[in-house]
Design a protein around this motif. Sequence first.
Motif, PDB file in Angstrom:
ATOM      1  N   SER A   9     -33.283  39.456  -8.868  1.00 60.18           N
ATOM      2  CA  SER A   9     -33.411  39.374 -10.319  1.00 60.18           C
ATOM      3  C   SER A   9     -34.787  39.814 -10.794  1.00 60.18           C
ATOM      4  CB  SER A   9     -33.162  37.933 -10.778  1.00 60.18           C
ATOM      5  OG  SER A   9     -33.410  37.801 -12.156  1.00 60.18           O
ATOM      6  N   MET A  10     -34.831  40.449 -11.935  1.00 62.15           N
ATOM      7  CA  MET A  10     -36.111  40.797 -12.543  1.00 62.15           C
ATOM      8  C   MET A  10     -36.751  39.564 -13.189  1.00 62.15           C
ATOM      9  SD  MET A  10     -36.580  43.787 -11.597  1.00 62.15           S
ATOM     10  CE  MET A  10     -38.010  44.285 -12.536  1.00 62.15           C
ATOM     11  N   GLN A  11     -36.010  38.473 -13.277  1.00 65.63           N
ATOM     12  CA  GLN A  11     -36.546  37.200 -13.743  1.00 65.63           C
ATOM     13  C   GLN A  11     -37.041  36.434 -12.515  1.00 65.63           C
ATOM     14  OE1 GLN A  11     -36.727  36.781 -17.060  1.00 65.63           O
ATOM     15  NE2 GLN A  11     -35.716  38.770 -17.159  1.00 65.63           N
ATOM     16  N   ALA A  12     -38.336  36.460 -12.293  1.00 62.18           N
ATOM     17  CA  ALA A  12     -38.912  35.910 -11.059  1.00 62.18           C
ATOM     18  C   ALA A  12     -38.557  34.443 -10.842  1.00 62.18           C
ATOM     19  CB  ALA A  12     -40.422  36.091 -11.061  1.00 62.18           C
ATOM     20  N   ASN A  13     -38.336  33.712 -11.914  1.00 62.45           N
ATOM     21  CA  ASN A  13     -37.983  32.295 -11.799  1.00 62.45           C
ATOM     22  C   ASN A  13     -36.661  31.989 -12.486  1.00 62.45           C
ATOM     23  OD1 ASN A  13     -40.352  31.270 -10.349  1.00 62.45           O
ATOM     24  ND2 ASN A  13     -41.451  31.957 -12.172  1.00 62.45           N
ATOM     25  N   GLY A  14     -35.752  32.938 -12.438  1.00 66.41           N
ATOM     26  CA  GLY A  14     -34.473  32.787 -13.111  1.00 66.41           C
ATOM     27  C   GLY A  14     -33.451  32.025 -12.285  1.00 66.41           C
ATOM     28  N   ASN A  15     -32.209  32.110 -12.714  1.00 70.70           N
ATOM     29  CA  ASN A  15     -31.114  31.376 -12.087  1.00 70.70           C
ATOM     30  C   ASN A  15     -30.874  31.793 -10.638  1.00 70.70           C
ATOM     31  OD1 ASN A  15     -30.293  29.708 -14.353  1.00 70.70           O
ATOM     32  ND2 ASN A  15     -29.576  31.600 -15.309  1.00 70.70           N
ATOM     33  N   THR A  16     -30.949  33.082 -10.356  1.00 76.42           N
ATOM     34  CA  THR A  16     -30.743  33.558  -8.983  1.00 76.42           C
ATOM     35  C   THR A  16     -31.851  33.048  -8.078  1.00 76.42           C
ATOM     36  OG1 THR A  16     -29.624  35.533  -9.818  1.00 76.42           O
ATOM     37  CG2 THR A  16     -30.416  35.601  -7.543  1.00 76.42           C
ATOM     38  N   ALA A  17     -33.089  33.144  -8.552  1.00 71.58           N
ATOM     39  CA  ALA A  17     -34.224  32.650  -7.772  1.00 71.58           C
ATOM     40  C   ALA A  17     -34.062  31.162  -7.486  1.00 71.58           C
ATOM     41  CB  ALA A  17     -35.534  32.902  -8.518  1.00 71.58           C
ATOM     42  N   TYR A  18     -33.643  30.416  -8.478  1.00 74.88           N
ATOM     43  CA  TYR A  18     -33.466  28.969  -8.310  1.00 74.88           C
ATOM     44  C   TYR A  18     -32.446  28.666  -7.216  1.00 74.88           C
ATOM     45  CZ  TYR A  18     -32.915  24.055  -9.484  1.00 74.88           C
ATOM     46  OH  TYR A  18     -32.887  22.681  -9.423  1.00 74.88           O
ATOM     47  N   LEU A  19     -31.326  29.368  -7.227  1.00 73.84           N
ATOM     48  CA  LEU A  19     -30.279  29.110  -6.246  1.00 73.84           C
ATOM     49  C   LEU A  19     -30.726  29.502  -4.837  1.00 73.84           C
ATOM     50  CD1 LEU A  19     -27.490  27.891  -6.127  1.00 73.84           C
ATOM     51  CD2 LEU A  19     -26.527  30.136  -6.658  1.00 73.84           C
ATOM     52  N   VAL A  20     -31.399  30.629  -4.697  1.00 71.24           N
ATOM     53  CA  VAL A  20     -31.930  31.033  -3.386  1.00 71.24           C
ATOM     54  C   VAL A  20     -32.934  29.994  -2.892  1.00 71.24           C
ATOM     55  CG1 VAL A  20     -33.321  32.759  -2.174  1.00 71.24           C
ATOM     56  CG2 VAL A  20     -31.484  33.497  -3.708  1.00 71.24           C
ATOM     57  N   LYS A  21     -33.805  29.527  -3.781  1.00 69.88           N
ATOM     58  CA  LYS A  21     -34.802  28.528  -3.393  1.00 69.88           C
ATOM     59  C   LYS A  21     -34.158  27.207  -2.970  1.00 69.88           C
ATOM     60  CE  LYS A  21     -38.553  30.265  -6.299  1.00 69.88           C
ATOM     61  NZ  LYS A  21     -39.358  29.981  -7.511  1.00 69.88           N
ATOM     62  N   GLN A  22     -33.027  26.858  -3.569  1.00 73.38           N
ATOM     63  CA  GLN A  22     -32.329  25.634  -3.165  1.00 73.38           C
ATOM     64  C   GLN A  22     -31.871  25.721  -1.716  1.00 73.38           C
ATOM     65  OE1 GLN A  22     -32.031  22.683  -5.142  1.00 73.38           O
ATOM     66  NE2 GLN A  22     -33.631  23.964  -6.043  1.00 73.38           N
ATOM     67  N   ILE A  23     -31.423  26.894  -1.305  1.00 77.76           N
ATOM     68  CA  ILE A  23     -31.021  27.097   0.091  1.00 77.76           C
ATOM     69  C   ILE A  23     -32.238  26.940   1.002  1.00 77.76           C
ATOM     70  CG2 ILE A  23     -30.120  28.770   1.754  1.00 77.76           C
ATOM     71  CD1 ILE A  23     -28.435  29.920  -0.613  1.00 77.76           C
ATOM     72  N   LEU A  24     -33.339  27.566   0.631  1.00 78.54           N
ATOM     73  CA  LEU A  24     -34.555  27.480   1.448  1.00 78.54           C
ATOM     74  C   LEU A  24     -35.062  26.044   1.552  1.00 78.54           C
ATOM     75  CD1 LEU A  24     -36.495  30.661   0.238  1.00 78.54           C
ATOM     76  CD2 LEU A  24     -34.897  30.437   2.149  1.00 78.54           C
ATOM     77  N   GLU A  25     -35.007  25.301   0.460  1.00 80.39           N
ATOM     78  CA  GLU A  25     -35.436  23.900   0.488  1.00 80.39           C
ATOM     79  C   GLU A  25     -34.575  23.074   1.429  1.00 80.39           C
ATOM     80  OE1 GLU A  25     -35.885  22.142  -3.404  1.00 80.39           O
ATOM     81  OE2 GLU A  25     -37.075  23.860  -4.100  1.00 80.39           O
ATOM     82  N   ALA A  26     -33.272  23.335   1.414  1.00 81.85           N
ATOM     83  CA  ALA A  26     -32.373  22.600   2.325  1.00 81.85           C
ATOM     84  C   ALA A  26     -32.682  22.931   3.776  1.00 81.85           C
ATOM     85  CB  ALA A  26     -30.916  22.918   1.997  1.00 81.85           C
ATOM     86  N   VAL A  27     -33.085  24.165   4.038  1.00 79.17           N
ATOM     87  CA  VAL A  27     -33.467  24.545   5.398  1.00 79.17           C
ATOM     88  C   VAL A  27     -34.678  23.733   5.846  1.00 79.17           C
ATOM     89  CG1 VAL A  27     -34.402  26.400   6.856  1.00 79.17           C
ATOM     90  CG2 VAL A  27     -32.514  26.885   5.287  1.00 79.17           C
TER      91      VAL A  27
END
Length: 181
Positions: A9-27
């Motif tokens: 996403s061109m939105q660095a802190n948008g919805n896609t970024a949030y969802l990807v980060k949730q996966i990383l946090e769970a890891v």
Amino acid sequence: MNVLGISGSMQANGNTAYLVKQILEAVTETNAEATCEFVSLGGHYITPCTGCLQCREKKECVITNDDWGGIAEKMAECDVLVIGTPVYYYDICGQMKNFIDRTYSLWHDRRLSGKYVVTVAVNGDTGADRALETLEGFANAHEFIFAGSVIGKAFLPGDIKDDTAALENAVTIGKKIATLG
């Protein structure tokens, strides 16, 4: 284990970024030894592939006046790639398409083969299935091992936080990939 999350996403802190980060946090919550890094393509300049085919001989992309090379090197070094895109017109966004097309230079030596991949697509209403097919085509071409996918539903900034099914799926997949390798 080295996990790289990329949001197209061109939105660095948008919805896609949030969802990807949730996966990383769970890891990281599941595996304290895992190293996770997040990269947003937003704010990065990535030119399209020119189709020059010089990478076949040189084994690297000859375009060097943009930000692709550094991100690509991180991808080549990771064990697990979590790659996400917002859905624009029923498919991946343009920045992600440019990024994926440039990975042709990594294909010749199979630099991504054997790595795990998780695909993520966030749509406002529909189209995520097709976007995931595009991401899976990229993954199949590079011989990734498929470890799961997440579809999120969000249109306005922050809407993804209301998609409990996507967030639960993200955590489940994050925990799963934390045990790989």
